[in-house]
Motif scaffolding. Structure first.
Motif, mmCIF file in Angstrom:
data_model
loop_
_atom_site.group_PDB
_atom_site.id
_atom_site.type_symbol
_atom_site.label_atom_id
_atom_site.label_comp_id
_atom_site.label_asym_id
_atom_site.label_seq_id
_atom_site.Cartn_x
_atom_site.Cartn_y
_atom_site.Cartn_z
ATOM 1 N N LEU A 172 0.831 -1.397 0.098
ATOM 2 C CA LEU A 172 0.084 0.088 0.035
ATOM 3 C C LEU A 172 1.074 1.338 -0.043
ATOM 4 O O LEU A 172 0.488 2.484 -0.773
ATOM 5 C CB LEU A 172 -0.972 -0.011 1.192
ATOM 6 N N ASP A 173 2.020 1.338 0.936
ATOM 7 C CA ASP A 173 2.920 2.431 0.939
ATOM 8 C C ASP A 173 3.573 2.644 -0.551
ATOM 9 O O ASP A 173 3.575 3.799 -1.202
ATOM 10 C CB ASP A 173 4.001 2.213 1.671
ATOM 11 N N GLU A 174 3.805 1.392 -1.213
ATOM 12 C CA GLU A 174 4.406 1.410 -2.805
ATOM 13 C C GLU A 174 3.387 2.005 -3.753
ATOM 14 O O GLU A 174 3.726 2.817 -4.362
ATOM 15 C CB GLU A 174 4.958 0.182 -3.050
ATOM 16 N N TRP A 175 2.067 1.595 -3.422
ATOM 17 C CA TRP A 175 0.965 2.087 -4.122
ATOM 18 C C TRP A 175 0.763 3.665 -4.172
ATOM 19 O O TRP A 175 1.045 4.263 -5.249
ATOM 20 C CB TRP A 175 -0.164 1.227 -4.024
ATOM 21 N N ILE A 176 0.902 4.043 -2.964
ATOM 22 C CA ILE A 176 0.513 5.326 -2.735
ATOM 23 C C ILE A 176 1.570 6.257 -3.185
ATOM 24 O O ILE A 176 1.474 7.262 -3.785
ATOM 25 C CB ILE A 176 0.166 5.740 -1.265
ATOM 26 N N THR A 177 2.908 5.826 -2.858
ATOM 27 C CA THR A 177 4.142 6.584 -3.206
ATOM 28 C C THR A 177 4.168 6.576 -4.987
ATOM 29 O O THR A 177 4.532 7.606 -5.469
ATOM 30 C CB THR A 177 5.319 5.908 -2.622
ATOM 31 N N ALA A 178 4.135 5.254 -5.603
ATOM 32 C CA ALA A 178 4.005 5.411 -7.065
ATOM 33 C C ALA A 178 3.001 6.244 -7.583
ATOM 34 O O ALA A 178 3.280 7.094 -8.735
ATOM 35 C CB ALA A 178 3.738 4.170 -7.570
#
Length: 293
Positions: A76-82
């Protein structure tokens, strides 16, 4: 601990559902499925955590839930950051006057990167949804009791006390945090904020305690204050706790303005270390009511 992890993930999923950070074409469906599975296990966590010490199989089930929760948190962190990086890139491209050829090249590269990210994250989300789905189904075999209603999580009141003999392998983290504290606070007339962020149970409070009780940190600051914020957020209680720590005694004042004025007067021209632990509040407007600068 598992209940805290699940609550944290549900909060992230709710944020994804409301914010315009949709990278996947099927984002709504992915978020909905994860949320549904997490709510299914959340309803039985109280019973599961009370049974895990006596039933090894329940403990193993909770461990699997924790493992997938950590993996989901990372994705989820990767998703939001991307998503936010792509949004910034789109805004940057839109604000520049590209020549026709450069614009086409840049646009094509950007679209390829976007497609790749969609594919990569979509695969991870699909895999995690399957793992969590299996865990949610597996719970039915334990005949857990359902939690009735919405139970308020109880937060332990924390202090700065620490038993160093029970802490292992945190020297590097402690030294990094200590160096930040000593460097940032050396700049006059500047209020610096250092945040330790992460899911419940990973050792944020322990790390803060290690730095708080470090000998160099003790001698570097005129005064050190530890306040457990917890939930619900109470501006007056927090401000009074700060003032009482500064003065070394109880204060009867109940007006926030009065307490804040006394704090400002006391810390004038002093170097203060203030640790606010167990912070759950995400509404930064609330913090504006507790200024100590």
């Amino acid at each position: 601990m598992a209940e805290s992890l699940v609550s944290t993930i549900l909060g992230q999923l709710a944020s994804l559902a409301t914010e315009e950070v949709k990278l996947l074409a099927s984002a709504d469906k992915a978020v909905g499925k994860l949320t549904s599975n997490f709510r299914a296990v959340q309803a039985v966590l109280e019973d599961a955590e009370s049974r895990q010490m006596k039933e090894k199989s329940v403990g193993d089930w909770l461990d699997k839930l924790k493992d997938v929760s950590y993996d989901i948190d990372d994705v989820l962190d990767e998703w939001i950051t991307a998503c936010r990086k792509l949004q910034m890139k789109e805004a940057e491209n839109a604000s520049k006057l590209w020549k026709k050829v450069c614009s086409c090249i840049s646009s094509n590269c950007f679209c390829c990167k976007k497609v790749f990210l969609r594919h990569e994250i979509a695969i991870k989300i699909k895999d995690l949804n399957e793992r969590l789905g299996d865990i949610a189904k597996e719970k039915d075999g334990f005949n857990f009791s359902l939690t009735t209603g919405t139970r308020q999580l109880e937060h332990e009141v924390t202090t700065s006390l620490i038993n160093l003999r029970e802490v292992y392998g945190r020297d590097q983290d402690r030294n990094t945090l200590k160096n930040y504290l000593l460097a940032e606070s050396s700049q006059e007339s500047i209020i610096s904020t250092i945040s330790i962020i992460g899911m419940g149970g990973i050792g944020k409070t322990t790390l803060a305690r290690l730095a708080f009780n470090d000998d160099e940190v003790k001698t570097h600051f005129d005064k050190k204050i530890w306040v457990c914020v917890s939930d619900p957020f109470d501006e007056i209680r927090i401000a009074k706790a700060i003032l009482e720590s500064l003065l070394g005694g109880k204060k009867d004042a109940d007006e926030l303005e009065t307490v804040l004025n006394e704090i400002r007067e006391f810390i004038k021209e002093k170097k203060i270390l203030l640790v606010l632990d167990d912070v759950w509040l995400e509404d930064f407007r609330k913090w504006e009511q507790v200024p100590i600068s």
